[in-house]
Enzyme design. Structure first.
Site, PDB file in Angstrom:
ATOM      1  N   LYS A 182       3.196 -15.660   2.504  1.00 16.71           N
ATOM      2  CA  LYS A 182       2.474 -16.179   0.887  1.00 16.71           C
ATOM      3  C   LYS A 182       4.369 -16.749   0.882  1.00 16.71           C
ATOM      4  O   LYS A 182       4.642 -15.888  -0.375  1.00 16.71           O
ATOM      5  CB  LYS A 182       1.729 -15.519   0.059  1.00 16.71           C
ATOM      6  CG  LYS A 182       2.258 -16.167  -1.061  1.00 16.71           C
ATOM      7  CD  LYS A 182       0.821 -17.072  -1.194  1.00 16.71           C
ATOM      8  CE  LYS A 182       0.384 -17.475  -2.408  1.00 16.71           C
ATOM      9  NZ  LYS A 182      -0.137 -18.977  -2.464  1.00 16.71           N
TER      10      LYS A 182
ATOM     11  N   ASP B  86     -10.872  -8.521   7.603  1.00 18.06           N
ATOM     12  CA  ASP B  86     -12.067  -8.444   7.519  1.00 18.06           C
ATOM     13  C   ASP B  86     -13.296  -9.558   7.914  1.00 18.06           C
ATOM     14  O   ASP B  86     -14.118  -9.697   8.396  1.00 18.06           O
ATOM     15  CB  ASP B  86     -12.680  -7.928   6.219  1.00 18.06           C
ATOM     16  CG  ASP B  86     -12.599  -6.339   6.640  1.00 18.06           C
ATOM     17  OD1 ASP B  86     -12.263  -5.130   7.349  1.00 18.06           O
ATOM     18  OD2 ASP B  86     -13.396  -5.470   5.709  1.00 18.06           O
TER      19      ASP B  86
ATOM     20  N   TYR C  48       0.819  -1.126  -0.720  1.00 17.85           N
ATOM     21  CA  TYR C  48      -0.318  -0.106  -0.124  1.00 17.85           C
ATOM     22  C   TYR C  48       0.932   0.916   0.154  1.00 17.85           C
ATOM     23  O   TYR C  48       0.408   2.038  -0.408  1.00 17.85           O
ATOM     24  CB  TYR C  48      -0.642   0.153   1.197  1.00 17.85           C
ATOM     25  CG  TYR C  48      -2.333  -0.984   1.497  1.00 17.85           C
ATOM     26  CD1 TYR C  48      -2.681  -2.263  -0.259  1.00 17.85           C
ATOM     27  CD2 TYR C  48      -2.666  -0.948   2.442  1.00 17.85           C
ATOM     28  CE1 TYR C  48      -2.886  -2.216   0.249  1.00 17.85           C
ATOM     29  CE2 TYR C  48      -3.911  -2.028   1.685  1.00 17.85           C
ATOM     30  CZ  TYR C  48      -3.881  -2.509   1.069  1.00 17.85           C
ATOM     31  OH  TYR C  48      -4.701  -4.129   1.257  1.00 17.85           O
TER      32      TYR C  48
END
Ligand code: NAD
Length: 358
Positions: free
Chosen positions: A192, A252, A143
Site C-alpha cells: 500500500k 483466505d 501483528y
C-alpha cells in the site's frame, strides 16, 4: 538417493488419519525413487496436553529442531476449548513457528480443472485457470508491532503499529524470488505504497533484491487492487509476496476461489532447511475418527516438503500428478463430492487411489 528425517506431528481430530495417509505416500515415493524417509512421531496440541499437561512438550521442540523437516496434521478441538490461553492447543503452533524461526508462509492456491464446479467465480473468469503461490511474511508487521490504549484528543483510543526492517523484507523477498524460480518466474509484490511508509520501504527493498534475480519478472500491485484482481482475473497471478496482514487476508480470499479447504497445502519456512508443512484446514473434530477426511491437502503438503525442503522436484511432481489424476478420474471424498458422484471415498480409500497412480 537420500535419507531424510521427518518429525511427524499428527495432532488432534483428523490429524492422525491425514498424516498417516501422507506417510503412506512418502513410503511409496521412497520405493519408487530409492529414498528413505525416517518418520518419528511427536506430540503437540490437545493430545500433548492430555499426555504431558503442556501443548508443546520440550521433547517435541527438540525432535523437530533435530529433524530435516516437520509434517503437521492439525491441532485443537472442543475438548480443550475452555483451557486458559497458555494451555490452548494453538500455543503449540505458535511455539513451533517461533522455535523453528519460520518467517515465510507459502500457500499455493490452485483450481483443479476437475473441480471447476466448486469455484464460486463465473466459469468464463476461471476458464484460463488459476494457480498461484502466496508468499506471506509471518513474523513481523502490525501483528507483532507495538500496540495499546491511550487517551487521545477525542477520548480513549487504541493503536497498533506496523514496522518492517530492511532485513525482514529482504529475507521474505528472497524467499518469494526463490519460489518464483521454481514456478513460472513471475512475481507480484503487493503493498500500500501510496499511503504507508512501511510499504514504500517494502517496494524499494523488493526491487533492490530483484537485481539478484534477473530471470524473474517483478511488478507491484496495491493491495486494494489485488483484492479486486483476484476475483476479476485470477489467472494473471503466479507468485505473490506480501506483508503479514495483507497476506492473512488475501490468502483466505485466494483459497476460497479454489472451492475446497480439504485440498490446500502450506509450508512455513525459515532460515534453516527445517520447515513446517501442513494442510491449511483445522482438525475437523466433526468428522474425526470416521475415515471421512480428505487426505489430499496433507499429501500435497508432503509434496511441498519434497520440493522445498529436500529439492526433490521430480518426486513432488509425481505426487501432484497423481492427485491431478485421482481428481480427473472422478475420485471424491465427501467434502468435494457433488450430486453426480456415485461412490464417496473415505480417507484410506482416497489415499490408496493416489498410491495406485504413483
Ligand atoms: P476446520 O478446518 O477444522 O473445519 C471446518 C470445516 O471443514 C468442518 O466442517 C470440517 O469437517 C471441514 N474440513 C476441514 N478439513 C477437512 C478435510 N481434510 N476433509 C474434509 N473436511 C474437512 O475448522 P474449524 O472447525 O474452525 O476448527 C476445528 C479445530 O481445528 C479448532 O479447534 C481449531 O482451533 C483448530 N484449527 C487448527 C488449525 C491448525 O492446526 N493449523 C487450523 C485451523 C483450525
Amino acid at each position: 538417493m537420500g535419507t531424510y528425517n521427518i518429525a511427524l506431528v499428527r495432532g488432534d481430530g483428523i490429524g492422525p488419519e491425514i498424516v498417516d495417509s501422507a506417510v503412506r505416500v512418502l513410503e511409496k515415493i521412497g520405493q519408487k525413487f530409492g529414498h528413505t524417509f525416517h518418520c518419528t512421531p511427536y506430540l503437540a496440541g490437545g493430545c500433548a496436553i492430555d499426555a504431558t499437561g503442556k501443548p508443546l512438550p520440550e521433547e517435541t521442540v527438540q525432535g523437530c529442531l533435530n529433524s530435516d523437516s516437520v509434517l503437521l496434521g492439525a491441532v485443537g478441538g472442543p475438548k480443550w476449548d475452555n483451557l486458559p490461553g497458555e494451555l490452548r492447543p494453538e500455543k503449540a503452533l505458535l511455539g513451533l513457528r517461533k522455535a523453528l524461526g519460520l518467517y515465510t508462509n507459502l500457500r499455493p492456491a490452485r483450481l483443479y480443472p476437475a473441480l471447476k464446479g466448486e469455484c464460486p467465480l463465473r466459469a468464463d473468469i476461471v476458464d484460463e485457470g488459476f494457480d498461484l503461490m502466496m508468499v506471506r511474511e509471518l513474523t513481523g508487521g502490525i501483528y507483532f508491532g507495538e500496540r495499546g490504549r491511550r487517551d487521545g484528543a477525542n477520548g480513549p483510543e487504541a493503536y497498533d503499529t506496523e514496522a518492517y526492517s530492511v532485513m525482514e523484507i529482504e529475507r521474505i523477498a528472497r524467499a518469494a524470488f526463490d519460489a518464483a524460480r521454481k514456478r513460472r518466474k513471475k512475481l507480484i509484490s503487493i503493498d500500500k505504497a501510496n499511503v504507508l511508509e512501511t510499504s514504500r520501504l517494502w517496494r524499494e527493498t523488493v526491487h533492490r533484491i530483484a537485481k539478484e534475480y534477473p530471470d524473474v519478472e517483478v511488478s507491484d500491485m496495491l493491495v486494494d487492487n489485488a483484492a479486486m484482481q483476484l476475483v476479476r482475473r485470477p489467472s494473471q497471478f503466479d507468485v505473490v509476496v506480501t506483508s503479514n496482514m495483507f497476506g492473512d487476508i488475501l490468502s483466505d480470499e485466494a483459497s476460497q476461489i479454489t472451492g475446497s479447504i480439504g485440498l490446500l497445502p502450506s509450508a512455513s519456512l525459515g532460515a534453516s532447511r527445517c520447515g513446517l508443512y501442513e494442510p491449511i484446514h483445522g482438525s475437523a473434530p466433526d468428522i474425526a475418527g470416521q475415515d471421512k477426511a480428505n487426505p489430499l491437502a496433507t499429501i500435497l503438503s508432503a509434496a511441498m516438503m519434497l520440493r522445498y525442503a529436500f529439492d526433490l522436484s521430480a518426486e513432488a511432481d509425481c505426487i501432484e500428478a497423481a492427485v491431478d489424476q485421482v481428481l480427473n478420474d472422478g475420485c471424491r471424498t465427501a467434502d468435494i463430492a457433488r450430486g453426480e458422484t456415485k461412490t464417496i471415498l473415505g480417507c484410506q480409500a482416497m489415499t490408496t487411489e493416489v498410491l495406485n497412480r504413483i
